[in-house]
Design a protein around this motif. Structure first.
Motif, PDB file in Angstrom:
ATOM      1  N   ALA A 145     -43.733  35.918  19.150  1.00  0.00           N
ATOM      2  CA  ALA A 145     -43.678  37.211  18.472  1.00  0.00           C
ATOM      3  C   ALA A 145     -42.235  37.623  18.204  1.00  0.00           C
ATOM      4  N   ALA A 146     -41.360  37.343  19.174  1.00  0.00           N
ATOM      5  CA  ALA A 146     -39.956  37.711  18.995  1.00  0.00           C
ATOM      6  C   ALA A 146     -39.329  36.910  17.861  1.00  0.00           C
ATOM      7  N   ILE A 147     -39.668  35.622  17.803  1.00  0.00           N
ATOM      8  CA  ILE A 147     -39.088  34.791  16.734  1.00  0.00           C
ATOM      9  C   ILE A 147     -39.674  35.210  15.383  1.00  0.00           C
ATOM     10  N   ARG A 164     -43.256  29.839  10.608  1.00  0.00           N
ATOM     11  CA  ARG A 164     -41.916  29.351  10.936  1.00  0.00           C
ATOM     12  C   ARG A 164     -41.618  29.532  12.419  1.00  0.00           C
ATOM     13  N   ALA A 165     -42.063  30.639  12.973  1.00  0.00           N
ATOM     14  CA  ALA A 165     -41.814  30.887  14.396  1.00  0.00           C
ATOM     15  C   ALA A 165     -42.487  29.823  15.250  1.00  0.00           C
ATOM     16  N   ARG A 166     -43.734  29.496  14.878  1.00  0.00           N
ATOM     17  CA  ARG A 166     -44.453  28.483  15.651  1.00  0.00           C
ATOM     18  C   ARG A 166     -43.763  27.131  15.579  1.00  0.00           C
ATOM     19  N   ILE A 167     -43.354  26.792  14.374  1.00  0.00           N
ATOM     20  CA  ILE A 167     -42.699  25.484  14.228  1.00  0.00           C
ATOM     21  C   ILE A 167     -41.431  25.434  15.057  1.00  0.00           C
ATOM     22  N   LEU A 168     -40.625  26.475  14.917  1.00  0.00           N
ATOM     23  CA  LEU A 168     -39.355  26.494  15.636  1.00  0.00           C
ATOM     24  C   LEU A 168     -39.604  26.432  17.143  1.00  0.00           C
ATOM     25  N   TYR A 169     -40.650  27.130  17.587  1.00  0.00           N
ATOM     26  CA  TYR A 169     -40.926  27.153  19.023  1.00  0.00           C
ATOM     27  C   TYR A 169     -41.507  25.827  19.511  1.00  0.00           C
ATOM     28  N   TYR A 170     -42.502  25.334  18.798  1.00  0.00           N
ATOM     29  CA  TYR A 170     -43.157  24.112  19.270  1.00  0.00           C
ATOM     30  C   TYR A 170     -42.281  22.886  19.106  1.00  0.00           C
ATOM     31  N   MET A 190     -32.593  18.257  12.964  1.00  0.00           N
ATOM     32  CA  MET A 190     -33.944  18.352  12.427  1.00  0.00           C
ATOM     33  C   MET A 190     -34.365  19.791  12.148  1.00  0.00           C
ATOM     34  N   VAL A 191     -33.646  20.738  12.682  1.00  0.00           N
ATOM     35  CA  VAL A 191     -34.085  22.128  12.572  1.00  0.00           C
ATOM     36  C   VAL A 191     -34.309  22.574  11.127  1.00  0.00           C
ATOM     37  N   PRO A 192     -33.359  22.369  10.220  1.00  0.00           N
ATOM     38  CA  PRO A 192     -33.599  22.842   8.852  1.00  0.00           C
ATOM     39  C   PRO A 192     -34.847  22.208   8.239  1.00  0.00           C
ATOM     40  N   HIS A 193     -35.078  20.947   8.552  1.00  0.00           N
ATOM     41  CA  HIS A 193     -36.258  20.288   7.993  1.00  0.00           C
ATOM     42  C   HIS A 193     -37.533  20.897   8.559  1.00  0.00           C
ATOM     43  N   TYR A 194     -37.504  21.156   9.865  1.00  0.00           N
ATOM     44  CA  TYR A 194     -38.667  21.806  10.457  1.00  0.00           C
ATOM     45  C   TYR A 194     -38.946  23.114   9.743  1.00  0.00           C
TER      46      TYR A 194
END
Lengths: 224, 224
Positions: A145-147, A164-170, A190-194
Motif C-alpha cells: 500500500a505504501a509503494i 507496479r507496487a506489486r512488481i517492485l515488491y515481489y 532489472m528494476v526499470p524493466h520490471y
DNA sequence: CAAGTATTGGACATAATTGTCTAGTCTTCG
DNA sequence: CGAAGACTAGACAATTATGTCCAATACTTG
C-alpha cells in the motif's frame, strides 16, 4: 508481571567495560534473531542460546516469561524494523518517480536499513504459525500500500500504481537465498524493466540513466 | 540390509478390501510429505506420523533405518517427481515457442504434475540442510537448463534463452503461499509480459492470443 | 493347514527440551 | 556501608523425541 530491562545498560557509560558484562534482554533477542535467520524458528532453543551467551539457561526466564514470549518479542522487533523501514522509505518525498523507486530499492541494497534474510526467515516462520502469518500478511499489505501510494503521488492511476507496487515488491521475493549472493548490480539493472515490462511500454532511456546514477550513489553511500 | 515393500500390496487384487490394510513404506512417505508441506521438515516426527497412520511408532523402523533414512527418501521422491516433471515438460516437442512455454507453464497449473507447495517446502528445508541445498541447486540448474534448451531449440540465442528461462522459472517463486490462492488466470496473463518485459520488446499480439488460447485449453483439460 | 516370513506392539534406555523453585551473588542507591 | 532490587546458577520435574529389542500377530506359500 513486568520484566524490566536492566537499568545499568540503558546508559552505556555506566556499563562495565571489560569482562563480566551482563547479558540483556536485547542480547537474547539478538541471538534469537541470528538463529532464526540461519536455522529457522524451530532451532531457537533456550539451552543453545544460553550456551552461546555464556550464562545459565534459567537466566532466560528472568527476561522472558516463556519461549513463546521471546518469539512474540522477536516478531514485534521484525515488524518495527523491516516493515517500518520500507514504509518510511516509500513515504519519503522524491522529485521524480525514479528517485522514489530508488528510495524503496534502497532497502534492498542496504542491510543496515532492511534485512532481507530476516524477511526470508519470517516468511518461513509464517508457514508454520497462523499468528505469524497474520502479522506477515498485514505487513505485506502495508508495504505494498505504501509503494502504491508512492506511485499515485507521482501521477499513476490507482490500478497501475498497484500493479507496479506489486512488481517492485515481489521482485525481491523472486530470489532465493542462493541468489542473494548475486551481485546487487545485476538486480538493480532489472528494476526499470520490471517497472515497464508489464505495461507494454518501454522504460524511457532517461529514467534508466537516472536510476543507474542513483544506484551508483547508493553504493558509494551518499544518498538520503 | 534391504527393506522390501510388502508384496501383498504390489498386486492390488491381493490386498484386503476393507479394514486392516497394512501401512506401506509409501504410506509413511506420503504422511511425511504432507507434514513437510504443511508444517516444515522439523515437524516430520515419527510418533505423530505413527499416530496418524494408526500403527505403533516402532513399526516405522521396519521400513526405514532411521528418521534420516526417511528424509533422504523424501528428498529423492521430490526430485523424481517435481524436477523430472518440469524437465520433461520443457523437453516436449512443440510447434511454436508459445506452445512450448505453455507446456512448461502446465506444471504450475496442474497439481497432478507438479506440486508447488512441495517445492516451497523443499526450498525451506534447504535453508537448514547443506545436503538438501546441494540437491535443490542441482535441480534448479537442471530445470533452468531444460527451459533454456527449449528456447534455444526455437531459435533464441544462448544468452537470451538463459534470461528468458530464468524469468519464466523465477516467476513462480515470486509468489508466496498466500498468493497461491490467487486465480491462476491472473498469473497466466502475466507470462507473455514476463517473457518480453526484460528484452525491451513488446510481446507480439498473436503470441499473446495464442498463449491465452492454450491456457484456456489447459483449464478445460484437453492439452498434452 | 502348517511353517516360515513379514509386520507390529509394547517395554526399555537415553537424550533433549521447557519450565519451576530456591539460594545465592552482584549492583545500585540512599 | 548496608539494604533493596536485579540477576544468575543449579537442582528438580515433566514432556517429548529417537532408537533397540523381543515377543506376538498377520500374512504368504508350499
Amino acid at each position: 508481571m513486568t520484566q524490566p530491562i536492566p537499568l545499568h545498560r540503558d546508559d552505556p557509560s555506566k556499563a562495565p567495560l571489560v569482562g563480566n558484562i551482563k547479558v540483556t534482554r536485547q542480547d537474547w533477542l539478538n541471538v534469537a534473531k541470528d538463529i532464526l535467520i540461519s536455522d529457522g524458528i524451530e532451532q531457537v532453543k533456550i539451552l543453545p542460546m544460553s550456551d552461546r551467551l555464556g550464562v545459565s539457561r534459567s537466566s532466560f526466564y528472568w527476561y522472558f516469561k516463556s519461549r513463546q514470549d521471546l518469539l512474540d518479542a522477536l516478531l514485534d522487533h521484525w515488524q518495527q524494523t523491516n516493515t517500518a523501514a520500507l514504509v518510511a522509505k516509500a513515504g519519503t518525498p522524491a522529485q521524480s518517480v525514479t528517485q522514489a523507486v530508488t528510495f524503496v530499492f534502497h532497502c534492498v541494497v542496504n542491510p543496515q536499513i532492511f534485512s532481507i534474510p530476516f524477511d526470508f526467515a519470517v516468511r518461513d516462520w509464517a508457514r508454520r504459525s497462523a499468528t505469524v502469518r497474520a502479522v506477515l500478511h498485514a505487513s505485506e499489505d502495508a508495504r505494498i500500500a505504501a509503494i502504491q501510494a508512492m506511485f499515485q503521488r507521482h501521477g499513476y492511476p490507482e490500478i497501475e500504481a498497484l500493479t507496479r507496487a506489486r512488481i517492485l515488491y515481489y521482485m525481491q521475493n523472486g530470489y532465493n537465498d542462493a541468489d542473494l549472493q548475486e551481485p546487487l548490480e545485476h538486480r538493480m539493472k532489472m528494476v526499470p524493466h520490471y517497472l515497464y515490462g508489464f505495461t507494454g511500454r518501454h522504460a524511457p532511456q532517461h529514467e534508466i540513466d537516472d536510476f543507474r546514477a542513483y544506484c551508483q550513489a547508493i553504493q558509494t553511500g551518499d544518498t538520503p
